[in-house]
Write an enzyme that holds these catalytic residues in place. Sequence first.
Site, PDB file in Angstrom:
ATOM      1  NE  ARG A 105      -7.744   7.967   7.595  1.00 38.04           N
ATOM      2  CZ  ARG A 105      -7.468   6.711   7.934  1.00 38.04           C
ATOM      3  NH1 ARG A 105      -6.609   6.457   8.914  1.00 38.04           N
ATOM      4  NH2 ARG A 105      -8.043   5.701   7.314  1.00 38.04           N
ATOM      5  CD  GLN A 140     -10.494  -3.804   5.555  1.00 40.45           C
ATOM      6  OE1 GLN A 140      -9.591  -3.840   6.370  1.00 40.45           O
ATOM      7  NE2 GLN A 140     -10.307  -4.064   4.283  1.00 40.45           N
ATOM      8  CG  ASN A 141     -14.301  -0.063   4.147  1.00 40.89           C
ATOM      9  OD1 ASN A 141     -13.155  -0.508   4.156  1.00 40.89           O
ATOM     10  ND2 ASN A 141     -15.160  -0.323   3.192  1.00 40.89           N
ATOM     11  CG  HIS A 158     -10.796  -2.334  11.251  1.00 39.39           C
ATOM     12  ND1 HIS A 158      -9.932  -2.281  10.190  1.00 39.39           N
ATOM     13  CD2 HIS A 158     -10.653  -3.579  11.778  1.00 39.39           C
ATOM     14  CE1 HIS A 158      -9.298  -3.429  10.067  1.00 39.39           C
ATOM     15  NE2 HIS A 158      -9.729  -4.239  11.014  1.00 39.39           N
ATOM     16  CB  CYS A 207     -13.709  12.729  28.178  1.00 41.01           C
ATOM     17  SG  CYS A 207     -15.148  11.789  28.686  1.00 41.01           S
ATOM     18  N   GLY A 249     -15.118  -5.815  -2.563  1.00 41.36           N
ATOM     19  CA  GLY A 249     -14.031  -4.844  -2.474  1.00 41.36           C
ATOM     20  C   GLY A 249     -12.840  -5.337  -1.686  1.00 41.36           C
ATOM     21  CB  SER A 251      -9.067 -11.053  -2.009  1.00 40.05           C
ATOM     22  OG  SER A 251      -8.749 -12.409  -1.902  1.00 40.05           O
ATOM     23  CD  GLN A 277      -5.808  -7.777  -9.982  1.00 40.72           C
ATOM     24  OE1 GLN A 277      -5.387  -7.899  -8.827  1.00 40.72           O
ATOM     25  NE2 GLN A 277      -5.173  -7.092 -10.904  1.00 40.72           N
TER      26      GLN A 277
HETATM   27 ZN   LIG Z   1     -13.887  10.247  29.946  1.00 41.02          ZN
END
Ligand SMILES: [Zn+2]
Length: 310
Positions: A105, A140-141, A158, A207, A249, A251, A277
């Site tokens: 992604r 939320q994207n 998010h 990390c 984008g 509802s 819609q």
């Molecule tokens: Zn760490």
Amino acid sequence: MSLFQFTSRRLVSQAYCGLKPSSSKKQKLCLEMARPNSNMADFREVFAKAKHIAIITGAGVSAESGVPTFRGTGGYWRKWQAQELATPEAFARNSSRVWEFYHYRRELMLSKQPNPAHIAIAECEARLSKQGRSVVVITQNIDELHRKAGTKHLLEIHGSLFKTRCTSCGNVAKNYKSPICPALAGKGAPDPEIEDAKIPVENLPRCEEQGCNGLLRPHVVWFGETLNSDILTEVENELEICDLCLVVGTSSVVYPAAMFAPQVSARGVPVAEFNMQATPATNRFRFHFPGPCGTTLPPALARHKTEIIS
Ligand SMILES: [Zn+2]
């Protein structure tokens, strides 16, 4: 997350017109009386007076840039949908597979660009800030397309594909590396016949805080996890001061807007939906502009003739 969705939907449907489901005759009357306004000139008058605009955006804005959600019909990565991979349990069971999914992604986003809706929002923020007015984007994207378009005041409820969180020390860091670690180079292909790369956990992203070396995870809110309370507080504060709210984008009856828009509307603040819609609950809001938001939003947020730009 699904709990919020369920709760909000129930609250909205109960609060809807203040009627019980049995009162179908009254409900019909209410629907007819409360049809939302789709007149752009009326919206522009409200827009011209607004000092603090809150814009809630959902998956539809990203979809218009060709960003897949891995949900719904045809929305698969290999054999799975997002709700099977974006969970703490899936990560505990198979961190390598979940990292392949997120690596895919992240890499995909390198080829995606903000669309006219993202750009209209960012330009509006820049222009209004010179007039002592504010725009905040609550999204939320997780794809950072708002940021890429130039949005400054952004609340990503998010999280982001381009942030990591350490599972040991909790450190959150921006991360735009491509690939995110050498072992993921060339991995993550989405085709159903592709086998898991089965990367040893020590070769997954680790990390970099001194002496930690803990396993990193994407800093995104997974299914079954709660939203970050600091961000929620910021969202609440913004909604408290906004004098115009746009739902773009998505509802107003679907999470996340369902958590926020009804409370804004209850204060008497105009809410305007820009989505494909209308839904029955659209009637509870002041404006509705149907269609792709890349088409409807730019004229809505363009410079108004009363704006004075120094
Ligand atoms: Zn760490």
